[in-house]
Write a protein that holds these residues in place. Structure first.
Motif, PDB file in Angstrom:
ATOM      1  N   VAL A  19       4.981  -3.473  -6.915  1.00 35.23           N
ATOM      2  CA  VAL A  19       4.435  -2.510  -5.979  1.00 35.23           C
ATOM      3  C   VAL A  19       5.375  -1.304  -5.922  1.00 35.23           C
ATOM      4  O   VAL A  19       6.580  -1.445  -5.774  1.00 35.23           O
ATOM      5  N   ARG A  20       4.825  -0.108  -6.040  1.00 35.30           N
ATOM      6  CA  ARG A  20       5.624   1.117  -6.012  1.00 35.30           C
ATOM      7  C   ARG A  20       6.085   1.404  -4.586  1.00 35.30           C
ATOM      8  O   ARG A  20       5.368   1.159  -3.633  1.00 35.30           O
ATOM      9  N   THR A  21       7.276   1.986  -4.469  1.00 39.22           N
ATOM     10  CA  THR A  21       7.766   2.388  -3.160  1.00 39.22           C
ATOM     11  C   THR A  21       7.316   3.802  -2.807  1.00 39.22           C
ATOM     12  O   THR A  21       7.422   4.218  -1.673  1.00 39.22           O
ATOM     13  N   HIS A  22       6.858   4.576  -3.800  1.00 41.55           N
ATOM     14  CA  HIS A  22       6.297   5.910  -3.588  1.00 41.55           C
ATOM     15  C   HIS A  22       5.331   6.201  -4.731  1.00 41.55           C
ATOM     16  O   HIS A  22       5.362   5.545  -5.752  1.00 41.55           O
ATOM     17  N   TYR A  66       0.202   6.226  -6.784  1.00 40.50           N
ATOM     18  CA  TYR A  66      -0.270   4.861  -6.601  1.00 40.50           C
ATOM     19  C   TYR A  66      -1.639   4.671  -7.235  1.00 40.50           C
ATOM     20  O   TYR A  66      -2.445   5.590  -7.263  1.00 40.50           O
ATOM     21  N   GLU A 122      -2.936  -0.085  -4.609  1.00 42.00           N
ATOM     22  CA  GLU A 122      -1.557  -0.169  -4.112  1.00 42.00           C
ATOM     23  C   GLU A 122      -1.267   0.805  -2.977  1.00 42.00           C
ATOM     24  O   GLU A 122      -0.226   0.715  -2.336  1.00 42.00           O
ATOM     25  N   ALA A 123      -2.133   1.767  -2.743  1.00 38.82           N
ATOM     26  CA  ALA A 123      -1.838   2.880  -1.848  1.00 38.82           C
ATOM     27  C   ALA A 123      -1.737   2.455  -0.389  1.00 38.82           C
ATOM     28  O   ALA A 123      -2.534   1.647   0.091  1.00 38.82           O
ATOM     29  N   PRO A 124      -0.756   3.007   0.318  1.00 38.19           N
ATOM     30  CA  PRO A 124      -0.674   2.745   1.754  1.00 38.19           C
ATOM     31  C   PRO A 124      -1.923   3.287   2.450  1.00 38.19           C
ATOM     32  O   PRO A 124      -2.415   4.359   2.097  1.00 38.19           O
ATOM     33  N   SER A 125      -2.428   2.555   3.402  1.00 37.16           N
ATOM     34  CA  SER A 125      -3.686   2.949   4.052  1.00 37.16           C
ATOM     35  C   SER A 125      -3.476   3.903   5.228  1.00 37.16           C
ATOM     36  O   SER A 125      -4.434   4.465   5.736  1.00 37.16           O
ATOM     37  N   ASP A 126      -2.245   4.120   5.643  1.00 38.77           N
ATOM     38  CA  ASP A 126      -1.988   4.921   6.842  1.00 38.77           C
ATOM     39  C   ASP A 126      -1.675   6.393   6.557  1.00 38.77           C
ATOM     40  O   ASP A 126      -1.170   7.099   7.419  1.00 38.77           O
ATOM     41  N   VAL A 127      -1.982   6.872   5.346  1.00 32.31           N
ATOM     42  CA  VAL A 127      -1.686   8.255   4.968  1.00 32.31           C
ATOM     43  C   VAL A 127      -2.990   9.027   4.803  1.00 32.31           C
ATOM     44  O   VAL A 127      -3.828   8.641   3.992  1.00 32.31           O
ATOM     45  N   ARG A 170      -5.479  11.656   3.298  1.00 34.93           N
ATOM     46  CA  ARG A 170      -5.513  12.215   1.943  1.00 34.93           C
ATOM     47  C   ARG A 170      -6.694  13.143   1.754  1.00 34.93           C
ATOM     48  O   ARG A 170      -7.739  12.976   2.371  1.00 34.93           O
TER      49      ARG A 170
END
Length: 174
Positions: free
Chosen positions: A33-36, A39, A43-48, A50
């Protein structure tokens, strides 16, 4: 930034589709899993928040201007992110699931730069091998830094201009 892809549906008796989906899911399970970003959509964080540009989703960052060029049919051709005096041009490409394409694309870019009279240098960067070159433009010499990231069935190519082309730390939110 995220690159998304549509998944094939499983149909009863369709062994090839099941095999492809099983391979994709196994690859996703074993991939780190990438830290930044960038993505994969899985894998993408859901709280951003876009900006959805179809297969490319760009994080909405107040200080970053997003310039989009589309063709007459409305298909996005080019995306450029601008922050201060720095710019990042983004390109997304489909790739085979079995291997990345950045090595091949990087060689094509190197050859093109060389043919145009530039002397590209390969350096190790945050995402792996990068190319840096100074090119001639109507406004004078311009430094460029080419970055590529292979994902599952996609590749993102970024071209930095401005101070970020020679000093990755200057890229800020780009």
């Amino acid at each position: 930034m995220i690159f998304s892809r549509k998944r094939a549906e499983r149909h009863a008796g369709d062994e090839r589709t099941t095999e492809v989906l099983d391979d994709l899911q196994a690859g996703e399970a074993t991939r780190a899993v990438r830290t930044h970003g960038p993505y994969d959509i899985s894998e993408a964080p859901s709280d951003v928040p876009r900006l959805d540009l179809g297969s490319l989703h760009i994080p909405a960052i107040p200080e970053v201007e997003v310039r989009v060029q589309a063709d007459q049919q409305g298909v996005v051709q080019q995306v450029v992110l601008v922050h201060g005096q720095n710019a990042l041009q983004l390109g997304v490409f489909a790739a085979p699931r079995s291997e990345g394409i950045w090595d091949e694309v990087r060689e094509e870019i190197r050859q093109s730069l060389f043919n145009d009279g530039a002397a590209p240098q390969e350096v190790e960067g945050e995402y792996g091998p990068e190319l840096r070159a100074q090119v001639r433009t109507p406004d004078g010499p311009t430094e460029l830094r080419f970055v590529g990231v292979d994902g599952p069935r996609w590749m993102v190519r970024g071209v930095f201009q401005g101070a970020a082309a020679v000093d990755p730390a200057a890229a800020g939110p780009l």
